[in-house]
Design a protein around this motif. Structure first.
Motif, PDB file in Angstrom:
ATOM      1  N   MET A   1      -1.584  55.651  83.435  1.00 35.68           N
ATOM      2  CA  MET A   1      -3.032  54.511  83.259  1.00 35.68           C
ATOM      3  C   MET A   1      -2.634  53.566  84.094  1.00 35.68           C
ATOM      4  SD  MET A   1      -4.606  55.699  81.165  1.00 35.68           S
ATOM      5  CE  MET A   1      -5.730  56.734  80.119  1.00 35.68           C
ATOM      6  N   ASP A   2      -1.085  52.498  83.996  1.00 37.47           N
ATOM      7  CA  ASP A   2      -0.358  51.720  84.616  1.00 37.47           C
ATOM      8  C   ASP A   2      -1.616  51.369  86.431  1.00 37.47           C
ATOM      9  OD1 ASP A   2       0.523  50.611  82.330  1.00 37.47           O
ATOM     10  OD2 ASP A   2       3.087  51.426  83.017  1.00 37.47           O
ATOM     11  N   GLU A   3      -1.121  52.623  87.340  1.00 39.85           N
ATOM     12  CA  GLU A   3      -2.109  52.109  87.897  1.00 39.85           C
ATOM     13  C   GLU A   3      -3.508  51.978  87.571  1.00 39.85           C
ATOM     14  OE1 GLU A   3      -1.219  55.701  90.868  1.00 39.85           O
ATOM     15  OE2 GLU A   3       1.018  56.284  89.797  1.00 39.85           O
ATOM     16  N   LEU A   4      -4.107  52.928  86.846  1.00 39.01           N
ATOM     17  CA  LEU A   4      -5.640  53.217  86.492  1.00 39.01           C
ATOM     18  C   LEU A   4      -5.828  51.044  86.381  1.00 39.01           C
ATOM     19  CD1 LEU A   4      -8.144  53.912  87.068  1.00 39.01           C
ATOM     20  CD2 LEU A   4      -7.831  54.661  83.634  1.00 39.01           C
ATOM     21  N   LYS A   5      -5.432  50.298  85.002  1.00 47.75           N
ATOM     22  CA  LYS A   5      -5.436  49.459  85.091  1.00 47.75           C
ATOM     23  C   LYS A   5      -5.374  48.283  86.408  1.00 47.75           C
ATOM     24  CE  LYS A   5      -2.155  49.176  81.148  1.00 47.75           C
ATOM     25  NZ  LYS A   5      -1.789  49.024  80.141  1.00 47.75           N
ATOM     26  N   LYS A   6      -4.117  48.524  87.571  1.00 49.19           N
ATOM     27  CA  LYS A   6      -3.660  47.799  88.494  1.00 49.19           C
ATOM     28  C   LYS A   6      -5.358  47.982  89.298  1.00 49.19           C
ATOM     29  CE  LYS A   6       0.609  47.071  88.302  1.00 49.19           C
ATOM     30  NZ  LYS A   6       0.741  45.499  87.836  1.00 49.19           N
ATOM     31  N   TYR A   7      -5.246  49.088  89.472  1.00 42.47           N
ATOM     32  CA  TYR A   7      -6.659  49.326  90.425  1.00 42.47           C
ATOM     33  C   TYR A   7      -8.098  48.864  89.899  1.00 42.47           C
ATOM     34  CZ  TYR A   7      -9.752  52.413  93.187  1.00 42.47           C
ATOM     35  OH  TYR A   7     -11.272  52.356  94.239  1.00 42.47           O
ATOM     36  N   ILE A   8      -8.522  48.988  88.897  1.00 42.75           N
ATOM     37  CA  ILE A   8      -9.284  48.039  88.724  1.00 42.75           C
ATOM     38  C   ILE A   8      -9.079  46.566  87.970  1.00 42.75           C
ATOM     39  CG2 ILE A   8     -10.303  47.488  85.768  1.00 42.75           C
ATOM     40  CD1 ILE A   8     -10.612  50.068  84.951  1.00 42.75           C
ATOM     41  N   GLY A   9      -7.999  45.763  87.969  1.00 43.39           N
ATOM     42  CA  GLY A   9      -7.686  45.128  88.640  1.00 43.39           C
ATOM     43  C   GLY A   9      -8.478  44.011  89.431  1.00 43.39           C
ATOM     44  N   THR A  10      -7.401  44.699  90.348  1.00 45.31           N
ATOM     45  CA  THR A  10      -7.697  44.266  92.279  1.00 45.31           C
ATOM     46  C   THR A  10      -9.103  44.619  92.213  1.00 45.31           C
ATOM     47  OG1 THR A  10      -5.347  45.165  92.116  1.00 45.31           O
ATOM     48  CG2 THR A  10      -6.748  45.128  94.488  1.00 45.31           C
ATOM     49  N   LYS A  11      -9.541  45.294  91.656  1.00 50.91           N
ATOM     50  CA  LYS A  11     -11.382  45.192  92.276  1.00 50.91           C
ATOM     51  C   LYS A  11     -11.891  44.555  91.328  1.00 50.91           C
ATOM     52  CE  LYS A  11     -12.993  48.770  94.096  1.00 50.91           C
ATOM     53  NZ  LYS A  11     -13.700  49.043  95.204  1.00 50.91           N
ATOM     54  N   ILE A  12     -11.454  44.314  89.640  1.00 50.00           N
ATOM     55  CA  ILE A  12     -12.665  43.027  89.615  1.00 50.00           C
ATOM     56  C   ILE A  12     -11.664  41.511  90.413  1.00 50.00           C
ATOM     57  CG2 ILE A  12     -11.934  41.444  87.011  1.00 50.00           C
ATOM     58  CD1 ILE A  12     -13.497  43.631  86.643  1.00 50.00           C
ATOM     59  N   LYS A  13     -10.499  41.223  90.684  1.00 48.93           N
ATOM     60  CA  LYS A  13     -10.153  40.603  91.844  1.00 48.93           C
ATOM     61  C   LYS A  13     -11.301  40.439  92.659  1.00 48.93           C
ATOM     62  CE  LYS A  13      -6.038  37.660  92.112  1.00 48.93           C
ATOM     63  NZ  LYS A  13      -4.404  37.700  92.837  1.00 48.93           N
ATOM     64  N   ASN A  14     -11.060  40.931  93.875  1.00 53.17           N
ATOM     65  CA  ASN A  14     -11.419  41.717  94.684  1.00 53.17           C
ATOM     66  C   ASN A  14     -13.354  40.665  94.821  1.00 53.17           C
ATOM     67  OD1 ASN A  14      -9.632  42.178  95.977  1.00 53.17           O
ATOM     68  ND2 ASN A  14      -9.726  43.681  96.049  1.00 53.17           N
ATOM     69  N   TYR A  15     -13.857  41.163  93.902  1.00 48.88           N
ATOM     70  CA  TYR A  15     -15.226  40.953  93.862  1.00 48.88           C
ATOM     71  C   TYR A  15     -15.636  39.364  93.321  1.00 48.88           C
ATOM     72  CZ  TYR A  15     -17.064  45.878  94.132  1.00 48.88           C
ATOM     73  OH  TYR A  15     -17.053  46.870  94.757  1.00 48.88           O
ATOM     74  N   ARG A  16     -14.762  39.092  92.240  1.00 44.73           N
ATOM     75  CA  ARG A  16     -14.353  37.686  91.702  1.00 44.73           C
ATOM     76  C   ARG A  16     -14.036  36.663  93.224  1.00 44.73           C
ATOM     77  NH1 ARG A  16     -10.876  34.213  90.847  1.00 44.73           N
ATOM     78  NH2 ARG A  16      -8.980  35.960  90.761  1.00 44.73           N
ATOM     79  N   LYS A  17     -13.286  37.013  93.828  1.00 42.55           N
ATOM     80  CA  LYS A  17     -12.700  36.224  94.946  1.00 42.55           C
ATOM     81  C   LYS A  17     -14.336  36.144  95.669  1.00 42.55           C
ATOM     82  CE  LYS A  17      -7.630  35.727  94.617  1.00 42.55           C
ATOM     83  NZ  LYS A  17      -7.800  34.636  95.623  1.00 42.55           N
ATOM     84  N   GLU A  18     -14.745  37.067  96.555  1.00 41.71           N
ATOM     85  CA  GLU A  18     -15.660  37.432  97.142  1.00 41.71           C
ATOM     86  C   GLU A  18     -17.432  36.105  96.702  1.00 41.71           C
ATOM     87  OE1 GLU A  18     -17.474  41.506  97.562  1.00 41.71           O
ATOM     88  OE2 GLU A  18     -16.164  42.227  97.919  1.00 41.71           O
ATOM     89  N   LEU A  19     -17.322  36.233  95.154  1.00 39.01           N
ATOM     90  CA  LEU A  19     -18.183  35.305  94.826  1.00 39.01           C
ATOM     91  C   LEU A  19     -17.745  33.789  94.568  1.00 39.01           C
ATOM     92  CD1 LEU A  19     -19.852  37.418  91.793  1.00 39.01           C
ATOM     93  CD2 LEU A  19     -20.623  36.890  94.393  1.00 39.01           C
ATOM     94  N   LYS A  20     -16.164  33.827  95.614  1.00 39.97           N
ATOM     95  CA  LYS A  20     -16.242  32.262  95.088  1.00 39.97           C
ATOM     96  C   LYS A  20     -15.837  31.988  93.302  1.00 39.97           C
ATOM     97  CE  LYS A  20     -16.242  31.822 100.019  1.00 39.97           C
ATOM     98  NZ  LYS A  20     -16.522  33.003 100.732  1.00 39.97           N
ATOM     99  N   ILE A  21     -15.861  32.234  92.779  1.00 43.73           N
ATOM    100  CA  ILE A  21     -15.365  32.206  91.213  1.00 43.73           C
ATOM    101  C   ILE A  21     -14.203  31.826  91.396  1.00 43.73           C
ATOM    102  CG2 ILE A  21     -17.793  31.905  90.908  1.00 43.73           C
ATOM    103  CD1 ILE A  21     -17.594  35.052  88.825  1.00 43.73           C
ATOM    104  N   THR A  22     -13.369  31.180  90.738  1.00 39.44           N
ATOM    105  CA  THR A  22     -11.800  31.028  88.884  1.00 39.44           C
ATOM    106  C   THR A  22     -12.619  31.823  87.899  1.00 39.44           C
ATOM    107  OG1 THR A  22     -13.178  29.348  88.452  1.00 39.44           O
ATOM    108  CG2 THR A  22     -11.930  28.846  89.720  1.00 39.44           C
ATOM    109  N   THR A  23     -11.018  32.346  87.778  1.00 32.50           N
ATOM    110  CA  THR A  23     -11.167  33.356  86.385  1.00 32.50           C
ATOM    111  C   THR A  23     -11.435  32.779  85.297  1.00 32.50           C
ATOM    112  OG1 THR A  23      -8.505  32.529  86.129  1.00 32.50           O
ATOM    113  CG2 THR A  23      -9.152  34.497  87.420  1.00 32.50           C
ATOM    114  N   ILE A  24     -11.267  30.965  85.215  1.00 31.44           N
ATOM    115  CA  ILE A  24     -11.962  30.430  84.023  1.00 31.44           C
ATOM    116  C   ILE A  24     -13.285  30.291  84.227  1.00 31.44           C
ATOM    117  CG2 ILE A  24     -11.886  27.871  83.570  1.00 31.44           C
ATOM    118  CD1 ILE A  24      -9.523  27.161  84.836  1.00 31.44           C
ATOM    119  N   GLU A  25     -14.520  30.715  85.586  1.00 30.70           N
ATOM    120  CA  GLU A  25     -15.184  30.614  85.629  1.00 30.70           C
ATOM    121  C   GLU A  25     -16.026  31.675  85.271  1.00 30.70           C
ATOM    122  OE1 GLU A  25     -16.760  26.867  88.845  1.00 30.70           O
ATOM    123  OE2 GLU A  25     -15.607  29.944  90.206  1.00 30.70           O
ATOM    124  N   LEU A  26     -15.696  33.087  85.806  1.00 30.03           N
ATOM    125  CA  LEU A  26     -15.753  34.355  85.260  1.00 30.03           C
ATOM    126  C   LEU A  26     -16.059  35.192  83.723  1.00 30.03           C
ATOM    127  CD1 LEU A  26     -16.782  36.887  85.671  1.00 30.03           C
ATOM    128  CD2 LEU A  26     -14.274  37.603  86.321  1.00 30.03           C
TER     129      LEU A  26
END
Length: 137
Positions: A1-26
């Motif tokens: 389960m930890d690997e799945l959480k990390k995978y999903i987290g990395t994907k979310i972070k990458n998509y967020r960074k592509e949009l050039k928005i911060t975690t606060i904005e998201l």
């Protein structure tokens, strides 16, 4: 389960960074706290289904986009088969000229079509009227 959480987290972070928005904005855009967004991106936590849907909506993606391919492989085949069937049905009802126009729109104007699809019904109506107005010499 930890690997799945990390995978999903990395994907979310990458998509967020592509949009050039911060975690606060998201967080604000998805009605979620910045702490929750950061925890998801680090792979420390899962979010509820509703929160994940909101985050994905803001990022312009689906839940399938953040899941590992091995979890969605069979599902993607079924979706692709259904989409192929839908496309074939649509094409069978169109004239050759309409097919050519559709092909041109898809290949040359996909960003516009996506933007148009995200407009409110009222905005779509105004834009459609405007296009008809300027195209009817």
């Amino acid at each position: 389960m930890d690997e799945l959480k990390k995978y999903i987290g990395t994907k979310i972070k990458n998509y967020r960074k592509e949009l050039k928005i911060t975690t606060i904005e998201l967080g604000k855009l998805s009605n979620t706290s910045q702490t929750t967004i950061s925890g998801i991106e680090r792979g420390d936590r899962f979010a509820s289904f509703e929160v994940m849907l909101k985050i994905c909506e803001v990022l312009g993606i689906t839940l399938y986009d953040v899941l590992p391919p091995e979890l969605t492989k069979d599902l993607n085949l079924n979706i692709r088969d259904r989409n192929d069937e839908r496309i074939n049905v649509m094409l069978s009802t169109m004239s050759p000229e309409d097919i050519e126009t559709t092909e041109n729109l898809i290949f040359n104007y996909m960003p516009f079509l996506k933007d148009f699809n995200n407009l409110t019904p009222e905005a779509k109506e105004y834009l459609t009227k405007f296009i008809h107005l300027i195209s009817n010499k």
